[in-house]
Motif scaffolding. Sequence first.
Motif, short mmCIF file in Angstrom:
data_model
loop_
_atom_site.label_atom_id
_atom_site.label_comp_id
_atom_site.label_asym_id
_atom_site.label_seq_id
_atom_site.Cartn_x
_atom_site.Cartn_y
_atom_site.Cartn_z
N HIS A 121 18.36 39.55 8.65
CA HIS A 121 18.97 38.63 8.78
C HIS A 121 18.98 38.15 10.30
O HIS A 121 19.36 39.13 11.24
N ILE A 168 11.45 28.40 13.48
CA ILE A 168 11.60 29.98 12.61
C ILE A 168 10.27 30.42 12.72
O ILE A 168 9.92 31.56 13.02
N TRP A 201 16.53 29.61 5.38
CA TRP A 201 17.76 29.25 6.35
C TRP A 201 18.65 28.48 5.64
O TRP A 201 18.47 27.88 4.88
N GLN A 204 21.47 30.56 9.99
CA GLN A 204 21.34 31.72 9.33
C GLN A 204 19.87 31.83 8.82
O GLN A 204 19.63 30.77 8.02
N VAL A 205 19.04 32.78 9.20
CA VAL A 205 17.75 32.98 8.77
C VAL A 205 17.63 34.30 7.78
O VAL A 205 17.97 35.36 8.55
N TRP A 244 14.58 36.67 6.08
CA TRP A 244 13.38 36.60 6.03
C TRP A 244 12.76 38.02 5.66
O TRP A 244 13.59 39.15 5.79
#
Length: 72
Positions: free
Chosen positions: A12, A33, A50, A65-66, A68
């Motif tokens: 995160h 991103i 996101w 907010q990402v 991955w």
Amino acid sequence: MFPYDVDNDTNHYVLWYSYIDSEMNEEKINKDINSELISLLLNESYDFVWYKNPKSSFENIFHVQVFWIKLK
């Protein structure tokens, strides 16, 4: 400070912007991103999602907010 309950393979991050311009859209955010993850992961495969918080703690600073993961 505001942890998310995610599994161990999920990362995160928060992507902060010091500006907002007319180009601030889904395409630009995805590009930003991707650029950061490519730099961070040195071209390893990854996937991300996101979102913009509907009720942000920092309303005056645009951020998303990402989440991955590295793909195996």
